[in-house]
Design a protein around this motif. Structure first.
Motif, mmCIF file in Angstrom:
data_model
loop_
_atom_site.group_PDB
_atom_site.id
_atom_site.type_symbol
_atom_site.label_atom_id
_atom_site.label_comp_id
_atom_site.label_asym_id
_atom_site.label_seq_id
_atom_site.Cartn_x
_atom_site.Cartn_y
_atom_site.Cartn_z
ATOM 1 N N LEU A 288 12.954 1.817 27.258
ATOM 2 C CA LEU A 288 14.382 2.092 27.349
ATOM 3 C C LEU A 288 15.936 2.540 27.449
ATOM 4 O O LEU A 288 16.391 2.926 27.179
ATOM 5 N N GLY A 289 14.630 4.118 27.645
ATOM 6 C CA GLY A 289 15.553 5.788 27.238
ATOM 7 C C GLY A 289 14.934 6.466 26.692
ATOM 8 O O GLY A 289 13.915 6.232 27.053
ATOM 9 N N VAL B 51 15.716 -6.572 10.528
ATOM 10 C CA VAL B 51 16.091 -4.771 11.609
ATOM 11 C C VAL B 51 17.277 -3.970 11.426
ATOM 12 O O VAL B 51 17.511 -3.499 10.660
ATOM 13 N N GLN B 52 18.373 -4.979 12.184
ATOM 14 C CA GLN B 52 19.790 -4.829 12.299
ATOM 15 C C GLN B 52 20.378 -4.515 10.834
ATOM 16 O O GLN B 52 21.259 -3.356 10.845
ATOM 17 N N SER C 51 21.039 8.001 14.564
ATOM 18 C CA SER C 51 21.323 7.508 15.865
ATOM 19 C C SER C 51 20.322 7.089 17.121
ATOM 20 O O SER C 51 20.265 6.218 17.651
ATOM 21 N N TYR C 52 18.985 7.001 16.357
ATOM 22 C CA TYR C 52 17.718 7.046 17.396
ATOM 23 C C TYR C 52 17.832 5.681 16.943
ATOM 24 O O TYR C 52 17.610 4.647 17.901
ATOM 25 N N LEU D 44 17.372 -0.144 18.995
ATOM 26 C CA LEU D 44 18.616 -1.595 18.462
ATOM 27 C C LEU D 44 19.437 -1.986 18.912
ATOM 28 O O LEU D 44 19.086 -3.571 20.043
ATOM 29 N N ALA D 45 20.098 -1.089 20.022
ATOM 30 C CA ALA D 45 21.319 -1.336 20.800
ATOM 31 C C ALA D 45 20.391 -2.184 21.932
ATOM 32 O O ALA D 45 20.687 -3.065 22.407
#
Length: 206
Positions: free
Chosen positions: A101-102, A151-152, A193-194, A199-200
């Motif tokens: 994911l990054g 969760v979001q 932010s994590y 989630l994004a």
């Protein structure tokens, strides 16, 4: 374990040397970790899995956290973190099962520990049910899942609780159901932010 050597970095994620895990957390050095989120799909809904940290853990005992995570040693690559899924959860997964994911920053400050991580974050899509887990009980006491949309809403502040379901291992090694409406204090508190980034990115790829 506290004497294991980790690579340390400046704020720009440029390597500046090595230090023991104990020194890294005492002085707040940036270091690298491996995070992997397990995702499944049940009746057209996606679910995100959390581990329940063991009561034996030195840090964040008995709190819900990333499905599998661990520090990367000075001589390891990000992909080597796959051992966390194999050792802690007993899942027979390989590097080919993971998708990245990054790299996201995460900071946790609970004096005297200052945990500053560049986290290499992956996800694994799996149809594994709860029967497939073989937990390393000194590390992980249980596994739960929550619907991704919930969760979001939970992390965006729309809801104050998150319904989770799964199992935990009690003292005699018996597996029992674990169902609860969890609150934020039940989870390891990574910086906002994590989770926003994770989630994004999951929403993009699923």
């Amino acid at each position: 374990m506290d004497s294991e050597l980790l690579r340390i970095f400046n704020d720009e994620h440029e390597p500046i040397g090595e230090a023991t895990r104990e020194e890294v957390h005492a002085k707040g050095f940036w270091h690298e970790t491996f995070h992997c989120w397990l995702v499944s799909k049940v009746e057209d809904k996606y679910y995100l899995y959390f581990q329940l940290r063991s009561t034996c853990k030195k840090d964040y005992a008995s709190q819900f956290d990333i499905t599998a995570a661990g520090h990367l040693l000075a001589n390891e690559r990000a992909e080597d973190g796959i051992r966390e899924l194999q050792e802690e959860l007993g899942l027979p997964l390989t590097v080919n099962d993971m998708k990245k994911l990054g790299v996201f920053e995460t900071r946790i400050q609970q004096p005297p520990m200052i945990d500053m991580e560049f986290a290499h974050v992956y996800y694994v899509f799996s149809d594994a049910d709860f029967v497939g887990f073989q937990l390393q009980e000194e590390e992980v006491a249980g596994i739960v899942r929550a619907e991704l949309g919930a969760v979001q809403d939970f992390y965006s502040g729309k809801c104050k609780t998150l319904y989770v379901e799964g199992f935990e291992i009690i003292e005699d090694g018996k597996k029992i159901p674990l169902v609860k409406n969890a609150i934020h204090a039940d989870f390891v508190e990574h910086n906002a932010s994590y989770m926003d980034n994770v989630l994004a990115k999951l929403t993009e790829v699923l």
